[in-house]
Design a protein around this motif. Structure first.
Motif, PDB file in Angstrom:
ATOM      1  N   ARG A 159       0.769  -1.310  -0.061  1.00 29.10           N
ATOM      2  CA  ARG A 159      -0.027   0.009  -0.022  1.00 29.10           C
ATOM      3  C   ARG A 159       0.922   1.079  -0.072  1.00 29.10           C
ATOM      4  O   ARG A 159       2.014   1.242   0.401  1.00 29.10           O
ATOM      5  N   GLN A 160       0.321   2.364  -0.151  1.00 31.44           N
ATOM      6  CA  GLN A 160       1.014   3.592  -0.469  1.00 31.44           C
ATOM      7  C   GLN A 160       0.209   4.606   0.586  1.00 31.44           C
ATOM      8  O   GLN A 160      -0.809   4.871   0.568  1.00 31.44           O
ATOM      9  N   GLN A 161       1.099   5.268   1.582  1.00 26.63           N
ATOM     10  CA  GLN A 161       0.683   6.301   2.437  1.00 26.63           C
ATOM     11  C   GLN A 161       0.585   7.436   1.737  1.00 26.63           C
ATOM     12  O   GLN A 161       1.444   7.892   1.111  1.00 26.63           O
ATOM     13  N   ILE A 162      -0.773   8.206   2.428  1.00 27.89           N
ATOM     14  CA  ILE A 162      -0.795   9.289   1.768  1.00 27.89           C
ATOM     15  C   ILE A 162      -1.086  10.184   2.919  1.00 27.89           C
ATOM     16  O   ILE A 162      -1.626   9.770   3.952  1.00 27.89           O
ATOM     17  N   SER A 163      -1.233  11.658   2.656  1.00 29.36           N
ATOM     18  CA  SER A 163      -1.682  12.588   3.597  1.00 29.36           C
ATOM     19  C   SER A 163      -3.047  13.255   2.956  1.00 29.36           C
ATOM     20  O   SER A 163      -3.033  13.618   1.882  1.00 29.36           O
ATOM     21  N   LEU A 164      -3.798  13.350   4.143  1.00 29.27           N
ATOM     22  CA  LEU A 164      -5.125  13.805   3.613  1.00 29.27           C
ATOM     23  C   LEU A 164      -5.583  14.687   4.631  1.00 29.27           C
ATOM     24  O   LEU A 164      -5.692  14.671   5.896  1.00 29.27           O
ATOM     25  N   THR A 165      -6.127  15.906   4.183  1.00 28.33           N
ATOM     26  CA  THR A 165      -6.867  16.888   4.817  1.00 28.33           C
ATOM     27  C   THR A 165      -8.455  16.830   4.781  1.00 28.33           C
ATOM     28  O   THR A 165      -8.881  16.772   3.559  1.00 28.33           O
ATOM     29  N   ILE A 166      -9.094  17.042   5.867  1.00 26.00           N
ATOM     30  CA  ILE A 166     -10.566  16.699   5.817  1.00 26.00           C
ATOM     31  C   ILE A 166     -11.098  17.724   6.783  1.00 26.00           C
ATOM     32  O   ILE A 166     -10.557  17.900   8.055  1.00 26.00           O
TER      33      ILE A 166
ATOM     34  N   ALA B 260     -17.139   4.366  10.070  1.00 29.85           N
ATOM     35  CA  ALA B 260     -16.275   3.222  10.099  1.00 29.85           C
ATOM     36  C   ALA B 260     -16.582   2.391  11.300  1.00 29.85           C
ATOM     37  O   ALA B 260     -16.412   0.933  11.235  1.00 29.85           O
ATOM     38  N   GLU B 261     -16.863   3.055  12.334  1.00 30.63           N
ATOM     39  CA  GLU B 261     -17.245   2.250  13.624  1.00 30.63           C
ATOM     40  C   GLU B 261     -18.255   1.425  13.571  1.00 30.63           C
ATOM     41  O   GLU B 261     -18.523   0.216  13.834  1.00 30.63           O
ATOM     42  N   ALA B 262     -19.345   1.833  13.120  1.00 36.95           N
ATOM     43  CA  ALA B 262     -20.796   1.230  12.631  1.00 36.95           C
ATOM     44  C   ALA B 262     -20.575  -0.095  12.036  1.00 36.95           C
ATOM     45  O   ALA B 262     -21.147  -1.126  11.820  1.00 36.95           O
ATOM     46  N   HIS B 263     -19.546   0.000  10.972  1.00 38.72           N
ATOM     47  CA  HIS B 263     -19.334  -1.051  10.165  1.00 38.72           C
ATOM     48  C   HIS B 263     -17.924  -2.071  10.549  1.00 38.72           C
ATOM     49  O   HIS B 263     -17.638  -2.892   9.741  1.00 38.72           O
ATOM     50  N   GLY B 264     -17.499  -1.709  11.685  1.00 42.73           N
ATOM     51  CA  GLY B 264     -16.434  -2.458  12.252  1.00 42.73           C
ATOM     52  C   GLY B 264     -15.110  -2.136  11.283  1.00 42.73           C
ATOM     53  O   GLY B 264     -14.150  -3.139  10.985  1.00 42.73           O
ATOM     54  N   LEU B 265     -14.978  -1.133  10.789  1.00 43.81           N
ATOM     55  CA  LEU B 265     -13.713  -0.806   9.803  1.00 43.81           C
ATOM     56  C   LEU B 265     -12.828   0.345  10.512  1.00 43.81           C
ATOM     57  O   LEU B 265     -13.242   0.892  11.440  1.00 43.81           O
ATOM     58  N   THR B 266     -11.524   0.156   9.997  1.00 42.14           N
ATOM     59  CA  THR B 266     -10.581   1.323  10.335  1.00 42.14           C
ATOM     60  C   THR B 266     -11.049   2.319   9.654  1.00 42.14           C
ATOM     61  O   THR B 266     -11.468   2.426   8.658  1.00 42.14           O
TER      62      THR B 266
ATOM     63  N   ALA C 133      -9.601   1.890   6.232  1.00 40.91           N
ATOM     64  CA  ALA C 133     -10.374   0.969   5.339  1.00 40.91           C
ATOM     65  C   ALA C 133     -11.752   1.632   4.771  1.00 40.91           C
ATOM     66  O   ALA C 133     -11.823   1.487   3.572  1.00 40.91           O
ATOM     67  N   ALA C 134     -12.237   2.395   5.690  1.00 42.79           N
ATOM     68  CA  ALA C 134     -13.474   3.267   5.428  1.00 42.79           C
ATOM     69  C   ALA C 134     -13.208   4.434   4.057  1.00 42.79           C
ATOM     70  O   ALA C 134     -14.045   4.363   3.114  1.00 42.79           O
ATOM     71  N   ILE C 135     -11.926   4.839   4.205  1.00 44.85           N
ATOM     72  CA  ILE C 135     -11.846   5.829   3.166  1.00 44.85           C
ATOM     73  C   ILE C 135     -11.383   5.060   1.911  1.00 44.85           C
ATOM     74  O   ILE C 135     -11.906   5.258   0.958  1.00 44.85           O
ATOM     75  N   SER C 136     -10.685   3.864   1.913  1.00 41.21           N
ATOM     76  CA  SER C 136     -10.303   3.211   0.797  1.00 41.21           C
ATOM     77  C   SER C 136     -11.566   2.570  -0.041  1.00 41.21           C
ATOM     78  O   SER C 136     -11.625   2.641  -1.197  1.00 41.21           O
ATOM     79  N   MET C 137     -12.690   1.984   0.966  1.00 42.21           N
ATOM     80  CA  MET C 137     -14.025   1.551   0.385  1.00 42.21           C
ATOM     81  C   MET C 137     -14.712   2.614  -0.350  1.00 42.21           C
ATOM     82  O   MET C 137     -15.195   2.370  -1.380  1.00 42.21           O
ATOM     83  N   ALA C 138     -14.491   3.816   0.254  1.00 42.49           N
ATOM     84  CA  ALA C 138     -15.373   4.885  -0.277  1.00 42.49           C
ATOM     85  C   ALA C 138     -14.796   5.261  -1.655  1.00 42.49           C
ATOM     86  O   ALA C 138     -15.411   5.519  -2.716  1.00 42.49           O
ATOM     87  N   ILE C 139     -13.556   5.375  -1.562  1.00 43.20           N
ATOM     88  CA  ILE C 139     -12.711   5.839  -3.098  1.00 43.20           C
ATOM     89  C   ILE C 139     -12.854   4.570  -3.887  1.00 43.20           C
ATOM     90  O   ILE C 139     -13.294   5.042  -5.095  1.00 43.20           O
ATOM     91  N   HIS C 140     -12.737   3.383  -3.545  1.00 41.66           N
ATOM     92  CA  HIS C 140     -13.242   2.429  -4.358  1.00 41.66           C
ATOM     93  C   HIS C 140     -14.533   2.305  -4.970  1.00 41.66           C
ATOM     94  O   HIS C 140     -14.620   2.223  -6.291  1.00 41.66           O
ATOM     95  N   ARG C 141     -15.545   2.620  -4.231  1.00 43.62           N
ATOM     96  CA  ARG C 141     -16.951   2.645  -4.772  1.00 43.62           C
ATOM     97  C   ARG C 141     -17.099   3.903  -5.836  1.00 43.62           C
ATOM     98  O   ARG C 141     -17.768   3.601  -6.653  1.00 43.62           O
ATOM     99  N   ALA C 142     -16.560   4.959  -5.325  1.00 45.09           N
ATOM    100  CA  ALA C 142     -16.675   6.209  -6.148  1.00 45.09           C
ATOM    101  C   ALA C 142     -15.851   6.068  -7.344  1.00 45.09           C
ATOM    102  O   ALA C 142     -16.721   6.336  -8.649  1.00 45.09           O
ATOM    103  N   ILE C 143     -14.818   5.255  -7.781  1.00 44.50           N
ATOM    104  CA  ILE C 143     -14.043   5.124  -8.792  1.00 44.50           C
ATOM    105  C   ILE C 143     -14.723   3.948  -9.630  1.00 44.50           C
ATOM    106  O   ILE C 143     -15.116   4.062 -10.940  1.00 44.50           O
TER     107      ILE C 143
END
Length: 90
Positions: free
Chosen positions: A44-51, A63-69, A72-82
């Motif tokens: 994996r590649q570490q990035i910096s993100l401002t939110i 993330a907590e509701a789905h038992g994710l870090t 993982a929640a950010i990666s899943m959201a990006i994957h779904r958007a792409i």
């Protein structure tokens, strides 16, 4: 007596290189491939993100509701958007 220049032989005109050779030459340049920024962590590649803080709180709750870090929640959201973009969805 006049000085004249020799004409180039028409038997061997200079041919431009084929497109494949040009593409291979260009792709072989040291700066041809984009360099990934950030730190590599395993595969994996570490990035910096401002939110925005409010969005971060929503992300953490999701993330907590789905038992994710958070990652993982950010990666899943990006994957779904792409995937939605590639499949023509909104």
């Amino acid at each position: 007596m006049a000085i004249t220049t020799r004409l180039k032989s028409q038997a061997n005109p200079v041919q431009p290189p084929p497109d494949a050779a040009v593409d291979a030459f260009i792709s072989g340049a040291p700066d041809a491939a984009p360099k990934l920024r950030g730190v590599k962590k395993g595969n994996r590649q570490q990035i910096s993100l401002t939110i925005a803080p409010a969005l971060l709180m929503k992300l953490d709750k999701l993330a907590e509701a789905h038992g994710l870090t958070r990652s993982a929640a950010i990666s899943m959201a990006i994957h779904r958007a792409i995937e939605a973009e590639l499949s023509g969805g909104a």
